[in-house]
Write an enzyme that holds these catalytic residues in place. Structure first.
Site, mmCIF file in Angstrom:
data_model
loop_
_atom_site.group_PDB
_atom_site.id
_atom_site.type_symbol
_atom_site.label_atom_id
_atom_site.label_comp_id
_atom_site.label_asym_id
_atom_site.label_seq_id
_atom_site.Cartn_x
_atom_site.Cartn_y
_atom_site.Cartn_z
ATOM 1 N N GLN A 21 -0.275 -8.509 -23.084
ATOM 2 C CA GLN A 21 -1.415 -9.104 -23.844
ATOM 3 C C GLN A 21 -1.077 -9.396 -25.110
ATOM 4 O OE1 GLN A 21 -5.207 -7.672 -23.029
ATOM 5 N NE2 GLN A 21 -6.035 -9.082 -24.174
ATOM 6 N N PHE A 22 -0.528 -10.616 -25.344
ATOM 7 C CA PHE A 22 -0.163 -10.918 -26.704
ATOM 8 C C PHE A 22 -1.044 -11.362 -27.728
ATOM 9 C CE2 PHE A 22 -1.165 -15.311 -25.406
ATOM 10 C CZ PHE A 22 -1.144 -16.209 -26.773
ATOM 11 N N THR A 23 -2.506 -11.401 -27.146
ATOM 12 C CA THR A 23 -3.560 -11.394 -28.013
ATOM 13 C C THR A 23 -4.067 -10.445 -28.992
ATOM 14 O OG1 THR A 23 -5.265 -11.206 -26.397
ATOM 15 C CG2 THR A 23 -4.602 -13.485 -26.642
#
Length: 145
Positions: free
Chosen positions: A78-80
């Site tokens: 999850q890059f966010t």
């Protein structure tokens, strides 16, 4: 690296309404990889997560690790998690690793945990995913390297 970990009684991740990963009791890991992260960061984080005593013993004290209870991990990229929301109204992802580096460290991280004989399920890197979980407690921690 940044991880949001949740103690779960069950969790799953699906892509296009198809379940691609599913666990029972264990830890749901949302994993973000920063541009400056290395294998050393992944090693440290993996050891921390599998040895963190967040499961209750017979006295209802958080005294057992996922290893101790024979639990599983569901790891979702999850890059966010690397989104910087301090300025403006739109997150900046300038600190997030490029996809090639993020994928390599994500896969390295999951391999480390598998090598420790912890059952691991994963999401699908760079896919739109739906994550479902029952947070046991609720118990949630944020870990950063």
């Amino acid at each position: 690296m940044k991880a949001v970990i949740q103690r779960v009684s069950q969790s799953s991740v699906s892509v296009n309404q198809e379940i691609v990963g599913k666990i029972g009791q264990g830890i749901m890991v949302l994993l973000g990889v920063a541009d400056q992260d290395t294998h050393k960061d992944a090693d440290w984080l993996a050891e921390k997560i599998i040895n963190l005593r967040i499961f209750e013993d017979e006295n209802q004290k958080m005294n057992l690790s996922v290893k101790d209870i024979g639990g599983q991990l569901l790891i979702v990229s999850q890059f966010t998690l690397l989104g910087d929301c301090r300025k403006g109204r739109r997150p900046s992802f300038i600190g997030a690793a490029k996809p090639e580096k993020a994928r390599e460290l994500y896969e390295y991280f999951t391999d480390i945990i598998r090598q420790k004989n912890i059952p691991v399920q994963t999401g699908r890197f760079q896919a739109m995913m739906n994550v479902s979980l029952i947070n046991d407690g609720p118990v949630t921690f944020i870990l950063e390297t």
